[in-house]
Design a protein around this motif. Structure first.
Motif, PDB file in Angstrom:
ATOM      1  N   LEU A 160      56.890  48.760  47.946  1.00 45.62           N
ATOM      2  CA  LEU A 160      55.584  48.149  47.730  1.00 45.62           C
ATOM      3  C   LEU A 160      55.501  46.863  48.548  1.00 45.62           C
ATOM      4  O   LEU A 160      56.381  46.003  48.459  1.00 45.62           O
ATOM      5  N   VAL A 161      54.447  46.745  49.350  1.00 48.81           N
ATOM      6  CA  VAL A 161      54.212  45.553  50.171  1.00 48.81           C
ATOM      7  C   VAL A 161      52.950  44.877  49.642  1.00 48.81           C
ATOM      8  O   VAL A 161      51.901  45.504  49.539  1.00 48.81           O
ATOM      9  N   ALA A 162      53.077  43.580  49.319  1.00 46.85           N
ATOM     10  CA  ALA A 162      51.953  42.838  48.728  1.00 46.85           C
ATOM     11  C   ALA A 162      51.800  41.496  49.439  1.00 46.85           C
ATOM     12  O   ALA A 162      52.153  40.450  48.901  1.00 46.85           O
ATOM     13  N   PRO A 163      51.270  41.481  50.654  1.00 50.79           N
ATOM     14  CA  PRO A 163      51.216  40.251  51.452  1.00 50.79           C
ATOM     15  C   PRO A 163      50.102  39.302  50.997  1.00 50.79           C
ATOM     16  O   PRO A 163      49.245  39.648  50.188  1.00 50.79           O
ATOM     17  N   ILE A 164      50.124  38.123  51.561  1.00 47.10           N
ATOM     18  CA  ILE A 164      49.077  37.122  51.340  1.00 47.10           C
ATOM     19  C   ILE A 164      47.972  37.338  52.374  1.00 47.10           C
ATOM     20  O   ILE A 164      48.255  37.434  53.578  1.00 47.10           O
ATOM     21  N   THR A 165      46.724  37.389  51.919  1.00 48.43           N
ATOM     22  CA  THR A 165      45.597  37.578  52.844  1.00 48.43           C
ATOM     23  C   THR A 165      44.544  36.478  52.699  1.00 48.43           C
ATOM     24  O   THR A 165      43.459  36.599  53.263  1.00 48.43           O
TER      25      THR A 165
END
Length: 679
Positions: free
Chosen positions: A624-629
């Motif tokens: 799971l990848v949950a980056p800052i946007t």
């Protein structure tokens, strides 16, 4: 006993005289009594109708679902059985809303069909179809107009349903419920030329969070409108008395519905060597072949100096054309393969199916009688010669390759092979694959080029060049060994920029296009924050986990040494960690058709919280990848899907339960939240 009464006729004069002699209050009382009686009768009739005619009536039942007609608003309802779970509501246009279907339809002899005709408007035919997969049930919906001026239009409600699929749009959303678009042809297009249109990737497939799919036949000319948070509508164009035909399928949940629609032709992988090769786009001088070659050598030297000497240098269409004018010689006169221009890197060149009307290529084709059919043409009048259908490409008046001509395709593909060999290129990218030139100019198109026929035919032809081919569009071509170049994004934090990247990733992969090349890190269209190091870093962190890493502005030009070092680390992490995952799940895509990049609901298909998450994605079932946007943000909430599973935080080595949300998770500019499923 009954009271006796006089049965004789009341003299009219006496009644009239008596009424005239009434006082005003008595007259008012009699009038009120009459109004009361009228309302009482009206209410009685309405009540009788409500009792006799229920608001909903079953018209077709299957094993796992059924369809009802709702009288009040004239809508078709799809419900799952046996509990009657609401799945979908379809508002029907151009037919009387309150007219009920008959107790016995015209297909009464066939329990798998329902037929009904609104005598002066349209005919509806519903039919149960053979199941596409175990656990799913499908219905064919077909409307046929009975008058040429009837406009067929079905609208699919967004109430309690999140929708995915369909066309790509300028500011991509996930789900598409918040998108807005007027009714326009459901055909791929160039968003740079028409930001309000549909984008280069498009399938006639819509997936609802209730486990329903809507699939439109490819031969149906269609308009699509998106009404934000209300509905999306399928509509036949005005003046075309053709049926509106689509298929509804219902499954237990949204993930099962996507799995059940994975049937397709045999799927073939593109060149997986490109997955581990970052792409460096050339933006140097293009005035002459000598200047381009010097610019390419200069870029390669700088990449070596910064220890980034592996990957692919991508030359644009203009630069390719300049080199082609000097380096392309007939294959029969070529003694040996030309030396690579960008050693030790590989070269990618760019072509398009367009030719400027002032170009030598187009002028020669007009003089040669054998090449008269090489370009799309208007349908000639009887006895007249064909006229090329001229269109605009990158600001120039151009003709477009005729993909219905075997001679034209053979000539074009041979030219591409010769140029690839002459320049020593490993990859060939094709721009301008999307769009319908006939539709853009409101000119009747040949039957085989209706809708996205051009895109589909050209993609199939280009696939014969080999698995190192890159195209700019996709429609019914996800099974081909092609990379698909994503559309350009703005250099900012909006949904037209960074925030639209993950929704685009999910959209492409859901529709089967897993091997895409995202836009260059930082965006390639001018935006509100060009040259923003924070934007570059957050963009880089997302692209690290996508199939190919592409760069427009090199990190040593936009940012400081820290960002340059981070770029090296991300490229290495992509090769060591991401590429093996992609290769693993590409086998699953080939055999089962499942997307490689998956939304949170893939592991939590019944949790409404997962339906609207647009800033996380899964690689397969295990990462799971949950980056800052968000600009300036160093924390975020993270939804961990899959109740009963455990997730390992790769930044802290802590383990968390699936089906939960981590509040205010900290992620500095140097970090990207990544979790690995351990059970």
């Amino acid at each position: 006993m009954p009271v006796s009464r006089h049965t004789g006729q009341i003299p009219e004069s006496t009644w009239t005289l008596t009424f005239r002699e009434m006082t005003e209050p008595w007259k008012g009382a009699v009038g009120c009594l009459g109004v009361a009686v009228f309302f009482a009768m009206t209410i009685g009739i309405i009540s009788w109708q409500a009792v006799e005619q229920p608001p909903e009536e079953w018209v077709l039942r299957g094993r796992d679902a059924g369809m009802l007609w709702e009288r009040g608003r004239g809508a078709l309802l799809l419900r799952a059985l046996p509990a009657g779970r609401p799945v979908l509501a379809i508002a029907v246009g151009s037919v009387p809303a309150t007219e009920p279907p008959p107790p016995r339809d015209r297909c009464w002899h066939d329990g798998r069909q329902f037929c009904y005709s609104w005598e002066e408007d349209a005919e509806l035919r519903l039919a149960l179809e053979p199941p596409a997969a175990p656990g799913t049930e499908c219905y064919s919906v077909r409307w046929t107009p009975l008058r040429p001026d009837v406009t067929l239009k079905d609208c699919f409600s967004m109430a309690n349903v999140s929708w995915y699929g369909g066309p790509s749009i300028h500011a991509q959303r996930w789900p598409l419920n918040s998108a807005e678009s007027p009714a326009q042809p459901l055909v791929s297009g160039d968003l740079s030329a028409n930001p309000d249109g549909f984008g280069p990737l498009l399938e006639r497939f819509f997936l609802g969070s209730t486990g329903v799919t809507v699939t439109v036949a490819p031969d149906v000319s269609l308009l699509l409108s998106l009404e934000s948070h209300q509905q999306f509508c399928l509509e036949m164009p005005v003046g075309r008395a053709e049926p509106l035909h689509y298929q509804l399928c219902v499954s237990n949940n949204v993930a099962a519905a996507r799995r059940h629609t994975a049937s397709a032709p045999a799927r073939t992988l593109p060149d997986t060597a490109l997955l581990g090769s970052p792409i460096w786009r050339y933006h140097g001088p293009e005035g002459s072949a000598a200047k381009i070659k010097r610019g390419l050598r200069s870029l390669v030297r700088r990449l070596k100096r910064h220890r980034l000497q592996e990957g692919v240098v991508a030359l644009g269409e203009r630069g390719t054309a300049v080199l082609a004018a000097t380096d392309l010689v007939p294959s029969g006169r070529r003694k040996r393969q030309a030396p690579a221009l960008v050693e030790p890197l590989e070269l990618s060149i760019t072509l398009s199916p367009y030719a400027g009307i002032a170009s030598p290529l187009f002028q020669r084709s007009l003089r040669g009688g054998e090449a008269a059919g090489y370009w799309l043409s208007r349908q000639p009048r009887p006895g007249a010669s064909s006229i090329p259908l001229l269109t605009t490409w990158k600001g120039q008046l151009c003709a477009r390759l005729n993909v219905t001509s075997e001679a034209a395709l053979g000539w074009y593909l041979a030219r591409a092979r010769d140029l690839r060999q002459a320049l020593g290129a490993t990859y060939v990218a094709f721009e301008g694959v999307e769009g319908n030139s006939f539709l853009e100019q409101d000119v009747p198109a040949p039957a085989e080029l209706e809708g996205d026929g051009y895109t589909e035919a050209l993609a199939a032809a280009l696939a014969t060049l080999g698995n190192g081919t890159i195209v700019s569009a996709g429609s019914r071509s996800s099974h081909l060994p092609l990379f698909v170049q994503m559309r350009p994004l703005r250099s900012d934090w909006s949904h037209a920029g960074l925030k639209g990247l993950i929704p685009s990733v999910l959209h492409y992969s859901l529709l089967g296009y897993n091997f895409f090349i995202p836009d260059a890190v930082g965006g390639s269209e001018a935006g509100a924050t060009p040259g923003d190091p924070e934007l570059f870093v957050r963009w880089l962190q997302i692209v690290t986990f996508l199939p190919v890493m592409a760069f427009g502005t090199p990190p040593w030009l936009c940012c400081d040494t820290w960002v340059l070092n981070l770029t090296r680390q991300c490229i290495q992490r992509h090769r060591d960690f991401v590429v093996p995952l992609l290769l693993k799940y590409s086998e699953e895509w080939q055999s089962l058709g499942y997307p490689i990049f998956r939304p949170a609901w893939w592991l939590s298909p019944t949790d409404p919280a997962a339906f609207t998450i647009e800033d996380e994605f899964l690689i397969g079932d295990e990462v799971l990848v949950a980056p800052i946007t968000e600009k300036g943000q160093t924390w975020r909430d993270i939804y961990l899907p899959g109740e009963g599973h455990l997730w390992l935080d790769t930044n802290t080595a802590r383990v968390f339960d699936g089906g939960t949300t981590l509040r205010n998770y900290s992620a500095s500019l140097a970090e990207v939240p990544v979790f690995v499923k351990t059970s």
